[in-house]
Design an enzyme around this catalytic site. Structure first.
Site, PDB file in Angstrom:
ATOM      1  CG  HIS A  26      -1.697   1.242   1.426  1.00  0.00           C
ATOM      2  ND1 HIS A  26      -1.347   2.190   2.368  1.00  0.00           N
ATOM      3  CD2 HIS A  26      -2.803   1.720   0.796  1.00  0.00           C
ATOM      4  CE1 HIS A  26      -2.206   3.185   2.310  1.00  0.00           C
ATOM      5  NE2 HIS A  26      -3.097   2.941   1.375  1.00  0.00           N
TER       6      HIS A  26
ATOM      7  CD  GLU B 130      -2.652   2.647  -3.669  1.00  0.00           C
ATOM      8  OE1 GLU B 130      -3.337   3.694  -3.579  1.00  0.00           O
ATOM      9  OE2 GLU B 130      -2.940   1.596  -3.063  1.00  0.00           O
ATOM     10  CG  HIS B 131       0.028   6.268  -0.354  1.00  0.00           C
ATOM     11  ND1 HIS B 131      -0.453   7.383   0.284  1.00  0.00           N
ATOM     12  CD2 HIS B 131      -0.952   5.334  -0.245  1.00  0.00           C
ATOM     13  CE1 HIS B 131      -1.660   7.140   0.772  1.00  0.00           C
ATOM     14  NE2 HIS B 131      -1.980   5.894   0.467  1.00  0.00           N
TER      15      HIS B 131
ATOM     16  CD  GLU C 132      -4.702   5.675   3.605  1.00  0.00           C
ATOM     17  OE1 GLU C 132      -5.491   5.010   2.905  1.00  0.00           O
ATOM     18  OE2 GLU C 132      -3.535   5.930   3.249  1.00  0.00           O
TER      19      GLU C 132
END
Length: 417
Positions: free
Chosen positions: A50, A53-54, A130
């Site tokens: 993840h 991806e950022h 997040e």
């Protein structure tokens, strides 16, 4: 009969290109899929897929983070990405004439990301925030709590996003090493749907990815051992959010077709049994429903609901009674017929969205090695019998195999299934 113009090509380095031409639209949706997700992370890498991806949106050798966004948005397009348990997808949509630009930007992100140390440190803070937001959202958090109850320490039982501690410990070198191992042609594919020819897409993919060396490192996975378990997390809130369910079937298991019908009738929409019994007839909850998830070697059936602490036991009692009835008696013929029609309708309506088509191409190719035609899926659904559904219900809804997870202010004395 639905005619699909799906074509597939494998480049010399192993990268697959799959497309579906839709000549009557003026746009195209393009995605680059990577066959790696949270499931493939080692103990010290939780959240790395993840986080990558950022980071790939944070700049390349020839584009800044602002350039990545503005180049696509300036032509009316959009760019996005998501990470799942078993795969990652970077995708964009634009007018067909700008499809080469979309794939060029995606390829640049994947192949030439700078992973600038300052951006890296800033983005770690962003992802940690997040995670905090996610922890503050019980109707999201309960689904991961439930997966952990079913699969415990297995990677499928962990949240994709990772933890503040695991993300905080990531380094640039660890991310580069992970990408060297997993972002390789034989574990990637380019999927596109819309007004774009397969030949032009293959040419683009060859130019942008054709010289990419393949050094695939096997991603070992182990089938999770599911155990029925109850997990409660006390939290001050207005509602108790809960998940109830258990392990089911893999992506390649044909029992997923009767399970889809069972899911549709039990909690798949507003006419489902649970929605009608819990919300419409008794007014006990605003949100109640179900869904089925399938992975390479296993699956999960989940019922989700949110209700006040004072009505939690009633909701659980009504739900348990409905599950027992279905497990004992199966579904009525009219329910099965209606569900089959609903499933077919949802599939066909989904074709009206080019991004939806592209997602189907990518996911089907990753899991099955081909794009399963809609007519084939529809035929499999139509062949399902009441006996098939009863067999699946008996397995899936076995009380001994069910797990339960809940977050909220539980009533005094708790709640029981």
């Amino acid at each position: 009969m639905h005619i699909e113009a799906v074509e597939t090509t494998t480049l010399a380095n192993g990268l697959r290109v799959v497309s579906e031409r839709v000549p009557y639209v003026q746009s195209a949706s393009i995605g680059v899929w990577v066959d790696v997700g949270a499931r493939h992370e080692k103990p010290g890498e939780r959240g790395i897929t993840h986080f990558i991806e950022h980071m790939l949106f944070k700049g390349t050798e020839r584009r800044s983070a602002r350039d990545i966004a503005s180049e696509i948005e300036s032509v009316g397009g959009s760019l996005n990405a998501f990470t799942d348990k078993e795969y990652t997808c970077y995708y964009g949509r634009a007018l067909s004439e700008h499809a080469p630009l979309v794939l060029d930007v995606l390829a640049d992100m994947i192949r030439n990301s700078t992973l600038d140390p300052e951006e890296f440190a800033r983005e770690k803070n962003v992802v940690i925030e997040e995670i905090k937001r996610y922890e503050d959202t019980p109707d999201d958090l309960v689904h991961d709590l439930f997966a952990r109850a079913v699969w415990q320490s297995h990677p499928l039982g962990r949240p994709v996003i990772g933890t503040a501690r695991s993300v905080g410990s990531l380094t640039v070198e660890r991310v580069r090493s992970f990408m060297r191992d997993h972002y390789v042609p034989s574990r990637m594919l380019v999927a596109a749907a819309g007004n774009i020819t397969h030949r032009s897409l293959v040419r683009l993919a060859t130019r942008l990815f054709g010289d990419m060396p393949d050094r695939s490192v096997p991603a070992p996975t182990r089938c999770p051992l599911a155990r029925g378990k109850q997990v409660r997390r006390h939290r001050r809130s207005e509602q108790v959010h809960f998940c109830l369910g258990g392990p089911t079937f893999a992506q390649t298991d044909d029992r997923r077709y009767p399970l889809t019908i069972l899911d549709m009738v039990l909690g798949g929409n507003m006419s489902s049994r649970l929605f009608q019994e819990v919300r419409e007839k008794r007014g006990l909850a605003y949100a109640i429903g179900s869904y089925a998830t399938a992975f390479r070697d296993c699956g999960l059936f989940t019922i989700y609901g949110g209700t006040s602490p004072t009505t939690l036991q009633q909701v659980l009692d009504v739900t348990a009674e409905e599950l027992a009835t279905v497990r004992r008696e199966g579904l009525r013929d009219d329910e099965i017929a209606r569900a089959k029609t609903q499933i077919r309708g949802a599939m066909v309506i989904g074709l009206e969205n080019m991004s939806g088509r592209m997602m189907r191409l990518g996911k089907s190719t990753l899991y099955h090695g081909r794009v399963i035609p809609l007519d084939e899926i529809s035929a499999c659904v139509q062949r399902v019998t009441a006996e098939d559904i009863l067999e699946v219900a008996h397995y899936t809804l076995d009380p001994e195999r069910l797990s339960f997870a809940a977050i909220g202010p539980f009533p005094r004395g708790g709640a029981s299934l």
